[in-house]
Design a protein around this motif. Sequence first.
Motif, PDB file in Angstrom:
ATOM      1  N   VAL A  62       0.848  -1.209   0.195  1.00  0.00           N
ATOM      2  CA  VAL A  62       0.132   0.100  -0.227  1.00  0.00           C
ATOM      3  C   VAL A  62       0.844   1.143   0.112  1.00  0.00           C
ATOM      4  O   VAL A  62       2.029   1.343   0.636  1.00  0.00           O
ATOM      5  CB  VAL A  62      -1.116   0.042   1.249  1.00  0.00           C
ATOM      6  N   ASP A  64      -0.253   5.404   0.343  1.00  0.00           N
ATOM      7  CA  ASP A  64      -1.334   6.060   0.501  1.00  0.00           C
ATOM      8  C   ASP A  64      -0.732   7.599   0.157  1.00  0.00           C
ATOM      9  O   ASP A  64      -0.174   8.418   1.265  1.00  0.00           O
ATOM     10  CB  ASP A  64      -2.081   6.130   1.942  1.00  0.00           C
ATOM     11  N   ALA A 111      -8.282  -1.768   2.497  1.00  0.00           N
ATOM     12  CA  ALA A 111      -7.876  -2.101   1.110  1.00  0.00           C
ATOM     13  C   ALA A 111      -7.036  -3.227   0.809  1.00  0.00           C
ATOM     14  O   ALA A 111      -7.307  -4.297   0.261  1.00  0.00           O
ATOM     15  CB  ALA A 111      -7.385  -0.761   0.516  1.00  0.00           C
ATOM     16  N   ILE A 143      -1.289  -0.723  -4.393  1.00  0.00           N
ATOM     17  CA  ILE A 143      -2.601  -0.392  -3.817  1.00  0.00           C
ATOM     18  C   ILE A 143      -2.456   1.003  -3.384  1.00  0.00           C
ATOM     19  O   ILE A 143      -1.726   1.254  -2.300  1.00  0.00           O
ATOM     20  CB  ILE A 143      -3.249  -1.344  -2.763  1.00  0.00           C
ATOM     21  N   PRO A 145      -4.985   3.347  -1.672  1.00  0.00           N
ATOM     22  CA  PRO A 145      -6.524   3.603  -1.041  1.00  0.00           C
ATOM     23  C   PRO A 145      -7.277   4.411  -1.174  1.00  0.00           C
ATOM     24  O   PRO A 145      -8.504   4.400  -0.973  1.00  0.00           O
ATOM     25  CB  PRO A 145      -5.903   3.119   0.338  1.00  0.00           C
ATOM     26  N   TRP A 146      -6.696   5.745  -1.599  1.00  0.00           N
ATOM     27  CA  TRP A 146      -7.568   7.021  -1.804  1.00  0.00           C
ATOM     28  C   TRP A 146      -6.962   7.794  -3.020  1.00  0.00           C
ATOM     29  O   TRP A 146      -5.856   8.293  -3.041  1.00  0.00           O
ATOM     30  CB  TRP A 146      -7.598   7.556  -0.288  1.00  0.00           C
ATOM     31  N   GLU A 160      -6.319   1.039  -7.644  1.00  0.00           N
ATOM     32  CA  GLU A 160      -6.518   2.340  -6.891  1.00  0.00           C
ATOM     33  C   GLU A 160      -8.095   2.444  -6.882  1.00  0.00           C
ATOM     34  O   GLU A 160      -8.805   2.160  -7.670  1.00  0.00           O
ATOM     35  CB  GLU A 160      -5.829   3.371  -7.534  1.00  0.00           C
ATOM     36  N   LEU A 161      -8.266   3.211  -5.466  1.00  0.00           N
ATOM     37  CA  LEU A 161      -9.657   3.262  -5.169  1.00  0.00           C
ATOM     38  C   LEU A 161      -9.947   4.824  -4.803  1.00  0.00           C
ATOM     39  O   LEU A 161      -9.311   5.459  -4.115  1.00  0.00           O
ATOM     40  CB  LEU A 161      -9.722   2.390  -3.933  1.00  0.00           C
ATOM     41  N   ALA A 175     -12.370   2.300  -0.675  1.00  0.00           N
ATOM     42  CA  ALA A 175     -11.337   1.281   0.096  1.00  0.00           C
ATOM     43  C   ALA A 175     -12.106   0.563   1.319  1.00  0.00           C
ATOM     44  O   ALA A 175     -11.403  -0.299   1.634  1.00  0.00           O
ATOM     45  CB  ALA A 175     -10.313   2.155   0.512  1.00  0.00           C
ATOM     46  N   ILE A 181     -13.496  -3.651  -4.213  1.00  0.00           N
ATOM     47  CA  ILE A 181     -12.252  -4.129  -4.321  1.00  0.00           C
ATOM     48  C   ILE A 181     -12.252  -5.480  -4.773  1.00  0.00           C
ATOM     49  O   ILE A 181     -11.266  -5.955  -5.791  1.00  0.00           O
ATOM     50  CB  ILE A 181     -11.512  -4.117  -2.780  1.00  0.00           C
TER      51      ILE A 181
END
Length: 399
Positions: A62, A64, A111, A143, A145-146, A160-161, A175, A181
């Motif tokens: 991850v 972020d 996530a 990943i 997450p935001w 990616e979310l 996420a 997901i």
Amino acid sequence: MRGDEHLDALDGAGPTKMSAGTRFRIYPQAPYLSGYEKPETVWVSTSPGGVLPGPEDHRMYVRDPVMDKQPYEYPYLPPFVGATFPPAEPGPDGHFDELAPQSRQFLAAHAFASASRVLDIWESYLGQPIVWYFADTYERLEIIPWVDWENAQSGYGYLELGREQGRDEVGHPYALNFDVIAHEMGHAMLFSLFGVPAGSLEGSDFGPFHEANADLISLLSFLHFDSGMDRLLRHSQANLLVLNELNRIAELTGDRQIRLASNARKMSEATEEIHDRSRPFTGAVFDTLVDLYHAGLVKQGLADNRLLGVDIRKVGQAEMRHISNFTGDAFRARPFLFKSELIRARDDVALALAGAWPHLDADNLTFADAAAAIVEAADRLGPAVPASFEENFRWREIL
């Protein structure tokens, strides 16, 4: 050695000799949905100590971003190298299940854990690890997450979310939406199992097939949450045909969802729009899940034999009430047996799909060939499973 000393010795040997994995907490459905406000504790297969702060392990990691990152688009691809928020940290025991759900770190852990759980589930059905289709370039999946973006995407080396299109200023982060997901992870796994077409996707079945099977991966993965399955059966009175969290894929706020698995679409009725064209295939597999579940209920004496005489693809209000009457009272009396039959149906459908995917050809993929491969893969599960698949694929005009 006294009994309690023996247990202590076993407990001490556990992490080095065998491990159930690392604990996280995941919302089976988006946490703003009634009944899903509390996350469920789950295990991912990587052992404690093998999941490092981030989280990250040998399969994914991850990042972020602090900055307002734009969604990845070729030629801009991973890795992300800018400033990031502090990573999610494990507790002293190596687990991540003590993170506060309101924290930024929980978003990252959720996530990661959701993606890891989906991969664990389907590697179990496949009976082998999935090798990323981008492994020549990237060893692990990144990943994000935001992203301030009303979408989510899976691409070459990344997941990616963004966020749901909100009725408030921010919107709810994907996420924290396991369905979304799982769907995006489905795309990454399917590309890894049968490849990427060399030619154009225009006019082919490849795109719609991918969307259908990513939806099915999401749907069947949800059925691996104990709390989710319990609530699903209680809420629907064990009638999977009523609108519920299983057939409403990626349920959103305001009584909305991204797609419905329970539908009556045939291929001759579908448009060329990729998601609409995916619906008959999704519907055929969902019908098979329900058929096998109903057959199991009747076989175990949990439902009236008349349940098998109902055409679930053309259910009106009167028939829907009849089905709920068949299942409701019996479920309240024997809920665990109903759950067992749903698990059996879930596993039979998932094993048939997983058995077919590695044998598909990305360059020449058609719905008909894929359906035939699934029926063939289902042969080892007993005669009822391939028969149900074949009947439903034929009704949808796929075979």
